[in-house]
Design an enzyme around this catalytic site. Structure first.
Site, PDB file in Angstrom:
ATOM      1  N   GLU A  85       0.604  -1.101   0.051  1.00 47.42           N
ATOM      2  CA  GLU A  85       0.041  -0.161   0.031  1.00 47.42           C
ATOM      3  C   GLU A  85       0.910   1.114  -0.106  1.00 47.42           C
ATOM      4  OE1 GLU A  85      -3.157   0.021  -0.576  1.00 47.42           O
ATOM      5  OE2 GLU A  85      -3.777  -1.866   0.071  1.00 47.42           O
ATOM      6  N   CYS A 118      -2.446   8.780   3.263  1.00 45.98           N
ATOM      7  CA  CYS A 118      -2.331   8.270   1.841  1.00 45.98           C
ATOM      8  C   CYS A 118      -3.155   8.498   0.858  1.00 45.98           C
ATOM      9  CB  CYS A 118      -1.980   6.667   1.644  1.00 45.98           C
ATOM     10  SG  CYS A 118      -3.328   5.931   2.662  1.00 45.98           S
TER      11      CYS A 118
END
Ligand code: NAD
Length: 472
Positions: free
Chosen positions: A246, A280
């Site tokens: 990720e 993110c």
């Protein structure tokens, strides 16, 4: 189950000065404590213990393992206040007021319970006169988890919960910037989990690198920058470790010309500035049509100007400092690149360099070109560039023009129009009239250089298992 005070918890995860690495409060620059530094010998011992524990852990049924996950969630809940205070002091995020430290600790127990609840049954993939075949999901072995500093506890749980549920054991290394929160989380959970099932080792990039090359670790699940993700992929190739990555993003939001700017301003603001922009899948570049450009800029500036920033443990604040000076310097460099190119700073942009801590004010930048570094690079901080467009196709091309593809969003009063644009955006998730909202039942992951694999939901459980066919 033990309930700790903040002082007890901090003491239980720190070592004496001179024995470990200093961890600083990003709001004051004061030393919060010293984190132990694990060596490669410690890693070897942890992997050996994890391999031994995994043999028994894997023999438990899904229901039995889920029961442990729920007990660990109970332990987190019983220690919410101490965990949230430690998180706030170490990461910098406000303790309360919105999606902050108390929210993050709450998300940890919620994700644990959710991971415990999904049914994962063998799938019959063939059943007719020609044959019979079933697809099972079996444990991988030892999972090495490596995490970042922005949502240190929650992201650790995203890694730990599905891995444990599927019969693996976990050796986890938090970021060197936020080790104490995650060591504390591990301490609390280990009061109820069997020995060796979850081990947290604190250390820097070298320890992470050693994990990715360790022949006793079968899978790496990593959340962090794209650059480190690429290094991990190369290292993991030596014995083909399974990977979930990720990675970084630079999420675009496209506003269509049919919105009411005032109505969407707050949603846009929190899409971009959640966790002071250190997220993110935050909105990191906004595309707005010329016809409503000034109105959207004004509405956003009004919302942004009313948001108090300060020490996380002072309850009135909704925004905190950047977690570390290196990230502050990235943000300052990108804002300067925008300013020197002639872009217009609507609000912010002038940090008080003499004040203690890593505070960078909320900054909105208008009249900026799409190729400016503040648009093209991930700022990961409280700054949003607002790019004007006249042609929607051009805006979509700009949104898709980068190598990353984590999230994206479309803002419109027409679902039909929004959907048409959503289908054209290259990202793992496209939100409509919201940005960055996550749910443990909905798979999440990036495309392009934003990552590999999915987290959450049944899909997330499958990533923590090996597919195994029984045929005949
Ligand atoms: P980072 O890559 O610098 O560090 C992450 C972790 O990797 C740390 O624990 C670090 O010690 C470790 N590490 C460093 N070098 C390593 C190596 N060679 N091998 C193994 N491990 C190594 O990332 P960061 O600065 O902590 O996090 C910010 C980045 O993470 C941003 O780009 C952000 O977008 C991304 N992020 C992505 C997600 C997501 O779900 N996609 C979530 C949060 C953050």
């Amino acid at each position: 189950m033990t309930t700790y005070t903040f002082d007890q918890l901090l003491k239980s995860v720190t070592v004496g000065e001179g024995e470990g690495a200093a961890v600083r409060d990003p709001a004051t620059d004061e030393i919060l404590g010293h984190a132990p530094q694990s060596t490669e010998d410690d890693l070897n011992a942890a992997v050996e213990a994890a391999r031994a524990a995994q043999k028994t852990w894997a023999t438990l049924s899904h229901d039995e393992r889920s029961e442990y996950l729920n007990k660990a969630a109970d332990a987190i809940e019983a220690n919410t206040d101490a965990l949230a205070e430690l998180l706030s002091r170490e990461q910098g995020k406000p303790i309360t007021n919105g999606p902050n430290a108390l929210f993050e600790v709450g998300a940890c127990s919620a994700w644990m319970r959710s991971s415990a609840s999904f049914p994962i049954e063998p799938e019959v993939v063939l059943d007719d006169e020609s044959g019979y075949a079933e697809l099972h999901y079996v444990p991988i072995g030892v999972v090495g988890a490596i995490g970042p500093w922005n949502w240190p506890m929650m992201i650790s749980i995203w890694q730990i919960a599905p891995a444990l549920r599927m019969g693996n054991t976990v050796v986890l290394k938090p970021s060197e910037y936020t080790p104490l929160s995650v060591l504390a989380l591990g301490r609390v959970m280990n009061d109820v989990l069997p020995e060796g099932v979850l081990q947290v080792l604190a250390g820097g990039g070298d320890l992470g690198k050693a994990m990715t090359a360790h022949d006793g670790i079968d899978k790496i699940t990593f959340t962090g920058s794209t650059e480190t993700g690429k290094a991990i992929m190369r290292s993991a190739a030596s014995d083909m470790k399974r990977l979930t990555l990720e990675l970084g993003g630079n999420d675009a939001g496209i506003v269509l010309d049919d919105v009411d700017p005032k109505e969407i301003a707050e949603g846009l603001f929190w899409g971009a500035f959640i966790n002071t922009g250190q997220t993110c899948a935050a909105l990191k570049r906004l595309y707005v049509p010329e016809s409503i450009y000034d109105d959207v800029c004004d509405a956003l500036a009004e919302v942004a100007g009313a948001m108090p920033m300060g020490r996380g443990i002072e309850e009135q604040n909704v925004l905190g400092p950047l977690q570390n000076r290196a990230q502050y310097d990235v943000v300052a460099r990108l804002v300067e690149a925008a300013r020197s190119s002639g872009a217009r700073i609507l609000i912010g942009g002038n940090p008080d360099d003499r004040a203690p801590g890593n505070f960078y004010p909320v900054t909105l930048v208008a009249d900026i070109d799409n190729d400016n570094p503040l648009v093209a690079e991930e700022q990961f901080g409280p700054v949003l560039p607002i790019v004007k467009y006249t042609d929607l196709d051009q805006a979509i091309e700009w949104a898709n023009g980068l190598d990353v593809g984590l999230g994206s969003s479309v803002w419109s009063s027409s679902r039909e129009r929004a959907l048409k644009v959503a289908h054209r955006l290259e990202a793992g998730t496209t939100w409509i009239n919201q940005h960055g909202t996550l749910d443990p039942r909905v798979p999440f992951g990036g495309i392009k250089e934003s990552g590999e694999g999915l987290e959450f939901g049944v899909e997330g459980l499958k990533q923590m298992a090996l597919p195994k066919i029984i045929s005949g």
